[in-house]
Design a protein around this motif. Structure first.
Motif, PDB file in Angstrom:
ATOM      1  N   SER C  68       0.866  -1.232  -0.098  1.00 36.93           N
ATOM      2  CA  SER C  68      -0.111   0.074  -0.091  1.00 36.93           C
ATOM      3  C   SER C  68       0.675   1.388   0.157  1.00 36.93           C
ATOM      4  O   SER C  68       0.383   2.334  -0.182  1.00 36.93           O
ATOM      5  N   GLY C  69       2.112   1.007   0.241  1.00 34.61           N
ATOM      6  CA  GLY C  69       3.056   2.339   0.115  1.00 34.61           C
ATOM      7  C   GLY C  69       3.369   2.658   1.641  1.00 34.61           C
ATOM      8  O   GLY C  69       4.146   3.584   1.655  1.00 34.61           O
ATOM      9  N   HIS C 220       0.419  -3.342   9.610  1.00 35.68           N
ATOM     10  CA  HIS C 220      -0.548  -4.033   8.932  1.00 35.68           C
ATOM     11  C   HIS C 220      -1.770  -4.470   9.918  1.00 35.68           C
ATOM     12  O   HIS C 220      -2.766  -5.001   9.510  1.00 35.68           O
ATOM     13  N   ASP C 221      -1.495  -4.495  11.161  1.00 40.89           N
ATOM     14  CA  ASP C 221      -2.544  -4.937  12.181  1.00 40.89           C
ATOM     15  C   ASP C 221      -3.322  -3.765  12.747  1.00 40.89           C
ATOM     16  O   ASP C 221      -2.829  -2.944  13.138  1.00 40.89           O
ATOM     17  N   GLN C 222      -4.631  -3.933  12.118  1.00 38.20           N
ATOM     18  CA  GLN C 222      -5.641  -2.768  12.628  1.00 38.20           C
ATOM     19  C   GLN C 222      -5.775  -2.669  13.955  1.00 38.20           C
ATOM     20  O   GLN C 222      -5.967  -1.597  14.625  1.00 38.20           O
ATOM     21  N   GLU C 223      -5.649  -3.937  14.771  1.00 40.72           N
ATOM     22  CA  GLU C 223      -5.975  -3.893  16.118  1.00 40.72           C
ATOM     23  C   GLU C 223      -4.841  -2.841  16.801  1.00 40.72           C
ATOM     24  O   GLU C 223      -4.815  -2.171  17.881  1.00 40.72           O
ATOM     25  N   GLU C 224      -3.610  -3.197  16.350  1.00 44.00           N
ATOM     26  CA  GLU C 224      -2.392  -2.355  16.920  1.00 44.00           C
ATOM     27  C   GLU C 224      -2.482  -1.107  16.737  1.00 44.00           C
ATOM     28  O   GLU C 224      -2.266  -0.132  17.453  1.00 44.00           O
ATOM     29  N   MET C 235      -3.973   3.508   4.414  1.00 39.37           N
ATOM     30  CA  MET C 235      -3.271   3.542   3.057  1.00 39.37           C
ATOM     31  C   MET C 235      -3.780   2.590   2.045  1.00 39.37           C
ATOM     32  O   MET C 235      -4.097   1.423   2.395  1.00 39.37           O
ATOM     33  N   ASP C 236      -3.883   3.056   0.554  1.00 37.64           N
ATOM     34  CA  ASP C 236      -4.311   1.974  -0.195  1.00 37.64           C
ATOM     35  C   ASP C 236      -3.741   2.698  -1.803  1.00 37.64           C
ATOM     36  O   ASP C 236      -3.860   3.619  -2.055  1.00 37.64           O
ATOM     37  N   ARG C 237      -2.959   1.657  -2.242  1.00 40.41           N
ATOM     38  CA  ARG C 237      -2.366   1.877  -3.267  1.00 40.41           C
ATOM     39  C   ARG C 237      -1.754   3.258  -3.605  1.00 40.41           C
ATOM     40  O   ARG C 237      -1.818   4.099  -4.425  1.00 40.41           O
ATOM     41  N   GLY C 238      -0.724   3.676  -2.535  1.00 40.07           N
ATOM     42  CA  GLY C 238      -0.160   4.955  -2.523  1.00 40.07           C
ATOM     43  C   GLY C 238      -0.723   6.079  -2.226  1.00 40.07           C
ATOM     44  O   GLY C 238      -0.035   7.312  -2.354  1.00 40.07           O
ATOM     45  N   THR C 239      -1.974   5.933  -2.013  1.00 37.98           N
ATOM     46  CA  THR C 239      -2.711   7.275  -1.374  1.00 37.98           C
ATOM     47  C   THR C 239      -3.168   7.070  -0.027  1.00 37.98           C
ATOM     48  O   THR C 239      -3.284   5.732   0.540  1.00 37.98           O
ATOM     49  N   LEU C 240      -3.713   8.132   0.829  1.00 36.12           N
ATOM     50  CA  LEU C 240      -4.286   8.230   1.929  1.00 36.12           C
ATOM     51  C   LEU C 240      -5.627   7.767   1.831  1.00 36.12           C
ATOM     52  O   LEU C 240      -6.394   8.857   1.298  1.00 36.12           O
ATOM     53  N   THR C 258     -12.275   1.933   3.507  1.00 37.90           N
ATOM     54  CA  THR C 258     -12.165   1.957   4.869  1.00 37.90           C
ATOM     55  C   THR C 258     -13.059   1.428   5.692  1.00 37.90           C
ATOM     56  O   THR C 258     -12.600   0.783   6.674  1.00 37.90           O
ATOM     57  N   ALA C 259     -14.230   1.206   5.281  1.00 41.86           N
ATOM     58  CA  ALA C 259     -15.128   0.559   5.968  1.00 41.86           C
ATOM     59  C   ALA C 259     -15.010  -0.892   6.258  1.00 41.86           C
ATOM     60  O   ALA C 259     -15.096  -1.316   7.219  1.00 41.86           O
ATOM     61  N   GLU C 260     -14.520  -1.523   5.086  1.00 40.12           N
ATOM     62  CA  GLU C 260     -14.191  -2.801   5.186  1.00 40.12           C
ATOM     63  C   GLU C 260     -12.771  -3.153   5.698  1.00 40.12           C
ATOM     64  O   GLU C 260     -12.493  -4.382   6.217  1.00 40.12           O
TER      65      GLU C 260
END
Lengths: 293, 265, 391
Positions: C68-69, C220-224, C235-240, C258-260
Motif C-alpha cells: 500500500s506504500g 498492517h495490524d488494525q488492532e495495533e 493507505m491504499d495503493r500509494g494514497t491516503l 476503509t469501512a471494510e
C-alpha cells in the motif's frame, strides 16, 4: 550519484589484475599454439616478423592441430580424460549425495561439525593424501595385506597404476567439492515439503524421487561440474596412481611441456582442453553469474 | 532409531573413505620399520628424519612465505571483487567480471599454470619484468586463483547480510564509511579470515601451477614432495602429513572457538 | 446540533483521555509536514502525492496492506529513499537531500537490526557515540534507557542471548537514546506472539507518553493501530484513503475501502429518497426496503449512496416466513454461525442471495442460542447505526 567514478576506481584493481593474469594469458596461449617450436629461448618462433619493407608477415602454423587429428594418441587422451572425469564425478555423486543429505537432516548442532569433517581433509596436503593411497593400493600395500591376511585372495592384486586407482584417487580428492554444493541446496529445502509429500501418500522413497531429488538438481549440477571440470585436466592423480597408459590430457600437456619442451604443442593442447571444457565452464559461469545477481 | 541409522550409514561410509587413509598415515608415521606397510614398533625416528631433511625444510619455509604473501594479495583483490559483485548492483561488464572471477575456481590447473608462465615469459620479453621466475611469480599466480576463492566466500557472506543493520547504523548517525568500518567489516571479518585461510592453504598445496611458473632454486614444498614420492614412499612423508593434519585440526579448533564463543548470561 | 457526520463525531472518540487534539485546531502548526510526496518504482507508483500533517507528540499509525506504500513512506521519512517529488519538513527543516545519518529521526526496525557483534549497552550507545558524546554521558544515557525499557542488568548481553520481547525493548531504547525529534517504528511488534504483543503495545504507548516523542508507526495490524494511535491513516495503493482518530475512521468511514479494511462492515446500496432534518431515507436498490439513517448525510435526494453497517450494531431474532421486509429490517435464513468465544457471528442469507454478517455478544454462559442454523430471522438496526459513506 557521485559513486560512478568511485566505483570505477574500486573495480579497477581486481579488474585489471584478472585481465592481466587471467584473460591476457589465454590470448598468449592461443597465439603460441600457432607458433613453431625452436631451439631458442623462449622455445618458439614469433608469429610475425617484419619484412624489409616494414610490413608484417604473419605465419600461422596449424601443424599442432593437424597432429591431434592424425595421431590417435591425442584423441584417445582426450576421450579418456572425459571418461575418467565423468566416472569420477558420478562416483563422487554416489558417495557425496547420501552424505550431504544425512548432514542436512542431522540435528542442527551436529551440522557444523560434520561439515567441518568433510572439509578438513581438503585443508591437508593433497599430494600427501594421494601418497596415502599409494600405501593402500600398492602390491605390498595395506589393502592387499589385509585381504591376504583374511584369506580372501592368495596373490596380491594389481591395484595401483590401474584405472580403479585413478577413479578412487579423483573421487577421494574431489569429494568435498561435491558434498558442499549439495549440502547448500539440500539444507535450504523446507522439511515441510517432504512432510507434505508423505502426508499426501508418497512413501519415503517416492517422496525422495519426486520432491527432494528434483529440488536438489542445482546442487547436483554444481557439484558435478566442480568435480568434472578440474578432473578433465588433472595431472597429479594420473601421474601418481594411474598406469603408464593412463595418458590424460593434463599429463600429456605436462609431458610435452616439461620433457619435450614443445611449448607450442603444449599450448595447442591447452586450447583443445579448453575447447573440450567450454560448454561445462560456460554453464558453471552462467550459474555463478546468476547466483551473484 | 531407523532415522538415526539412515543418517549414520552414509556418513559412516563417507567419513571412513575420507579418514581411513589419513589415519593409516598417522599410524605408520610412528612405525619403526622403514617399510611403509608393516607395523613393527613405535618410534618417532621419522619425525627426526623429517627435521633433518634440509631440502624439505627449506621448501616448507619458502612455501609458507609464498602462501602468506599470496593469500594477503588474494584477500585484498578478492574482498574488493566480492563487495563489487554483492553490492554494486548491475555495473557495466558485470557478467564478464563475475565470469573472470569464477573461472579460476574450475579451470584445470595445467591451463592456468601454462598460460601464466607464457604470460610471464612474454612480459619479461616486452618489459624485462619479472626478470626470471621464482617465488615472486609463484606468489602472483597463487594470488590470482586465491582471489577467486576469497571473492566467492566474501560474496556469499554478503549475500545473506541483513542490510537493515547498515541502515540502522546510518539511521543512528554513522556516516557511510563509518558504517563500513563499524558494522559491515566486523560482521564480514570471519568470512574474510576464512577466505585468507583458504587462499593460504591452496597456495601451500599447489603443485601444478607452481611447477610451471617457478624457476630454478625456488622449489616449493609440494614440488619437493612430488619428486620424493616419485622416487618411492618413505615414512618421513607420513610424518609430514601427520604434522599437517595436526596443525589443521588445532587451527580449526581455535577458529571455531573464536567464531562461536560460548554465550554469556 | 447541526454538526455533520463528515466533520465531527458525535462523541469525540479521543484515543486517550485528556489528550490534546491539535489536528482540530486550524491555527496549530504541524510538527511534520509531508507535502505531495511521490515515489515511483519501476512500473508502479508506490506513493502518489501524499500530503499529511503530523503534530508534535502524536503516535501516528500508517495502516495498510502490503504494497500500500506505508513502508515506502516510512523509508522516505528515514531518508533511505529520496522522493521523486514533494517535500518533507520536520520542525521547520526541509529534509530534502539530508542523508539518514544527519536526520534528527531514528527508527525501530522490523527485524530490530540489533548489531550482533555489540552488547546491548553498545547497541544503545551507538547513536550517541556517532555524535561524539563523552563516555560518561553515554553511560548515563544508556542506563536511563535500560531503565526506561525495564532492561536493567541486560547491558552486557549480546543480542543473540535475548528473547524476542527483550530484543524489541533494546531496539526501542537504541532508537530513543539520541532523543530523536521523530521516531519511526516499522511493524515493531510483528515478530512477537499475541499476548506479548498486547503487553508491549501498552508499554510502547506508555513510553511514548513519558518521553513525549512523536511516533510514526507502520503496521498492517488494525488492532495495533486502533489501540495505540492518536490518529491513523489508512493507505491504499500509494494514497491516503482516510486520515483520522481510530474512532473517527471506525465510526465514520469515508469509503467502502476503509469501512471494510478497518473492522467488518455490511455494505448496502441505494438511492437517497428523502433527506430532511428528521432522517435520511435511502431506498435499497437491491431489495424492496428502505434504509434509515441519521439526518445530515450530505447526499442530495436522488443520488446513489452506499451504507455501511457494523455487524455488532445489528440485532437478530427468529421470525416466521410471513414477516416482511421493513425500514432497517432485513429477513433471511441463517446459513452459518461462527463461535468466537466472546461473540457469535451469524451469516444470514437474504432472499436475493446477498449475505449479511451479524454479531451478538456471548453474554451468558451455557445458554441455548436464541437463533440456530437454518432459522428464518429478522435483522434490524437503528438509524444511527447506518453509516452513509460520503463516496
Amino acid at each position: 550519484m557521485k559513486g560512478r567514478l568511485g566505483r570505477a576506481l574500486v573495480l579497477a584493481l581486481p579488474w585489471s589484475w584478472m585481465a592481466l593474469f587471467f584473460v591476457v594469458p589465454f590470448v598468449i596461449v592461443l597465439t603460441i599454439a600457432f607458433a613453431e617450436p625452436s631451439e631458442g629461448l623462449p622455445p618458439y618462433t614469433p608469429l610475425w616478423r617484419w619484412t624489409e619493407e616494414g610490413g608484417p608477415i604473419i605465419q600461422l602454423n596449424l601443424a599442432n592441430f593437424r597432429l591431434f587429428l592424425e595421431d590417435p594418441f591425442y584423441l584417445e587422451a582426450g576421450l579418456r580424460s572425459l571418461r575418467v572425469a565423468a566416472v569420477s564425478a558420478t562416483l563422487c555423486l554416489l558417495v557425496g549425495y547420501p552424505m550431504a543429505l544425512a548432514i542436512a537432516r542431522a540435528p542442527e548442532r551436529w551440522r557444523t561439525l560434520l561439515l567441518m569433517l568433510v572439509i578438513l581433509p581438503f585443508w591437508t596436503s593433497f599430494l600427501l593424501r594421494i601418497t596415502a593411497w599409494i600405501g593402500i593400493l600398492q602390491d605390498q600395500g595395506w589393502l592387499n595385506g589385509a585381504l591376504l591376511a583374511l584369506g580372501v585372495i592368495q596373490e596380491p592384486l594389481q591395484l595401483l597404476y590401474t584405472d580403479i586407482a585413478l577413479y578412487l584417487g579423483v573421487t577421494y580428492c574431489y569429494l568435498p567439492f561435491m558434498v558442499l554444493p549439495l549440502y547448500a541446496t539440500l539444507s535450504k529445502l523446507d522439511p515441510a515439503l517432504l512432510e507434505a509429500a508423505e502426508d499426501l501418500g508418497a512413501r519415503p522413497s517416492r517422496a525422495f524421487l519426486q520432491v527432494t531429488l528434483p529440488l536438489s538438481m542445482p546442487g547436483v549440477v554444481a557439484g558435478f561440474l566442480l568435480v568434472f571440470i578440474p578432473a578433465v585436466g588433472e595431472f597429479v592423480i594420473p601421474e601418481l596412481l594411474g598406469g603408464p597408459d593412463a595418458q590424460l590430457v593434463g599429463r600429456v600437456l605436462w609431458m610435452e611441456f616439461f620433457q619435450n619442451r614443445d611449448w607450442p604443442l603444449a599450448s595447442a593442447l591447452a586450447v583443445v582442453l579448453l575447447l573440450l571444457l567450454v560448454a561445462p565452464i560456460a554453464i558453471f559461469q552462467a550459474r555463478a553469474a546468476r547466483e551473484a545477481a | 532409531m531407523r532415522r538415526a541409522a539412515r543418517l549414520a550409514v552414509p556418513l559412516g561410509i563417507g567419513f571412513a573413505f575420507l579418514y581411513l587413509p589419513i589415519l593409516l598415515m598417522v599410524l605408520f608415521s610412528f612405525n619403526d620399520s622403514r617399510l611403509v606397510t608393516t607395523f613393527t614398533g613405535f618410534s618417532t625416528r621419522w619425525y627426526v628424519a623429517l627435521w633433518e631433511n634440509e631440502a624439505l625444510m627449506q621448501a616448507a619455509g619458502l612455501s609458507l612465505r609464498i602462501a602468506a604473501v599470496s593469500a594477503t594479495m588474494a584477500t585484498v583483490l578478492g574482498v574488493i571483487a566480492g563487495f563489487a559483485l554483492a553490492r554494486m548492483g548491475r555495473f557495466r561488464g558485470r557478467t564478464a567480471f563475475a565470469g573472470a572471477m569464477a573461472a579460476p575456481l574450475v579451470m584445470p590447473e595445467v591451463i592456468t599454470g601454462l598460460s601464466l608462465l607464457l604470460m610471464f615469459v612474454a612480459m619479461e620479453q616486452a618489459f624485462g619484468f619479472p626478470a626470471g621466475r621464482g617465488a615472486d611469480t609463484v606468489a602472483i599466480a597463487h594470488a590470482t586463483f586465491g582471489a577467486a576463492y576469497v571473492a566467492v566466500v566474501v560474496q556469499a557472506r554478503l549475500a545473506d547480510f541483513d542490510t537493515s543493520l547498515e541502515e540502522a547504523a546510518m539511521d543512528l548517525g554513522a556516516r557511510p564509511w563509518k558504517v563500513f568500518f563499524l558494522i559491515t567489516l566486523p560482521l564480514t571479518a570471519p568470512a574474510i579470515a576464512a577466505g585468507w585461510l583458504l587462499a593460504f592453504t591452496l597456495s601451500l598445496d599447489d603443485l601444478v601451477i607452481a611447477s610451471f611458473v617457478s624457476g630454478p632454486g625456488a622449489s616449493t614444498l609440494p614440488m619437493v614432495i612430488f619428486s620424493a614420492v616419485r622416487l618411492g614412499l618413505t615414512p618421513d612423508l607420513y610424518a609430514l602429513a601427520t604434522l599437517l593434519v595436526g596443525l589443521v585440526a588445532v587451527g580449526l579448533v581455535i577458529a571455531s572457538w573464536i567464531a562461536w564463543p560460548r554465550r554469556r548470561g | 446540533m447541526s454538526s455533520t457526520a463528515a466533520e465531527q463525531p458525535k462523541s469525540p472518540v479521543a484515543a486517550r483521555p485528556g489528550a490534546a487534539e491539535p489536528w482540530r485546531d486550524p491555527a496549530a502548526d504541524p510538527f511534520l509536514r509531508i507535502e505531495g510526496v511521490t515515489k515511483r518504482f519501476e512500473g508502479y507508483v508506490a506513493l502518489d502525492a501524499v500530503t499529511l500533517p503530523i503534530y508534535r507528540g502524536e503516535l501516528f499509525a500508517l495502516l495498510g496492506a502490503s504494497g500500500s506504500g506505508k513502508s515506502t513512506l516510512l523509508r522516505c521519512l528515514a531518508g533511505f529513499i529520496e522522493p521523486d517529488a514533494g517535500r518533507i519538513v520536520l520542525d521547520g527543516q526541509d529534509l530534502a537531500g539530508v542523508p539518514p545519518y544527519e536526520r534528527p529521526i531514528n527508527m525501530m526496525f522490523q527485524s530490530y537490526a540489533l548489531f550482533p557483534h555489540m552488547t546491548v549497552a553498545q547497541n544503545i550507545g551507538f547513536g550517541l557515540r556517532q555524535e561524539g558524546a563523552s563516555k560518561s554521558v553515554i553511560a548515563d544515557r544508556v542506563a536511563e534507557m535500560l531503565a526506561l525499557v525495564r532492561m536493567e542488568g541486560f547491558g552486557g548481553r549480546k543480542p543473540a542471548a535475548l528473547s524476542g520481547g527483550q530484543k524489541a525493548r533494546v531496539a526501542l531504547a537504541r532508537a530513543l537514546a539520541k532523543r530523536p525529534k521523530l521516531l519511526l517504528l516499522d511493524e515493531p511488534l510483528s515478530a512477537l506472539d499475541k499476548n506479548l504483543r498486547e503487553a508491549t503495545q501498552f508499554e510502547l504507548v506508555n513510553i511514548q507518553e513519558r518521553t513525549g516523542t512523536t511516533f510514526v508507526i507502520v503496521t498492517h495490524d488494525q488492532e495495533e493501530a486502533m489501540t495505540m494511535a492518536t490518529r491513523l491513516a489508512v493507505m491504499d495503493r500509494g494514497t491516503l484513503a482516510q486520515v483520522g482518530t481510530p474512532g473517527e475512521v471506525y465510526e465514520f468511514p469515508n469509503s467502502r475501502f476503509t469501512a471494510e479494511f478497518l473492522g467488518t462492515a455490511n455494505i448496502l446500496e441505494g438511492v437517497v429518497e428523502a433527506a430532511d432534518d428528521q432522517a435520511t431515507r435511502i431506498g435499497s436498490s437491491e431489495l424492496d426496503f428502505d434504509i434509515l439513517a441519521e439526518p445530515g448525510a450530505l447526499k442530495p435526494v436522488g443520488s446513489r449512496a452506499y451504507v455501511a453497517i457494523r455487524p455488532e450494531r445489528m440485532r437478530i431474532e427468529r421470525t416466521d416466513a410471513a414477516t416482511p421486509l421493513g425500514d432497517n429490517r432485513l429477513v433471511g435464513r441463517v446459513r452459518d454461525i461462527a463461535y468466537f468465544g466472546d461473540f457469535f457471528m451469524y451469516y444470514v442469507v437474504l432472499d436475493n442471495g446477498k449475505e449479511i454478517r451479524v454479531s451478538q455478544p456471548n453474554l451468558r454462559r451455557m445458554t441455548a442460542r436464541p437463533v440456530d442454523w437454518e432459522d428464518r430471522v429478522a435483522v434490524t438496526w437503528d438509524a444511527e447505526a447506518s453509516m452513509v459513506l460520503p463516496e
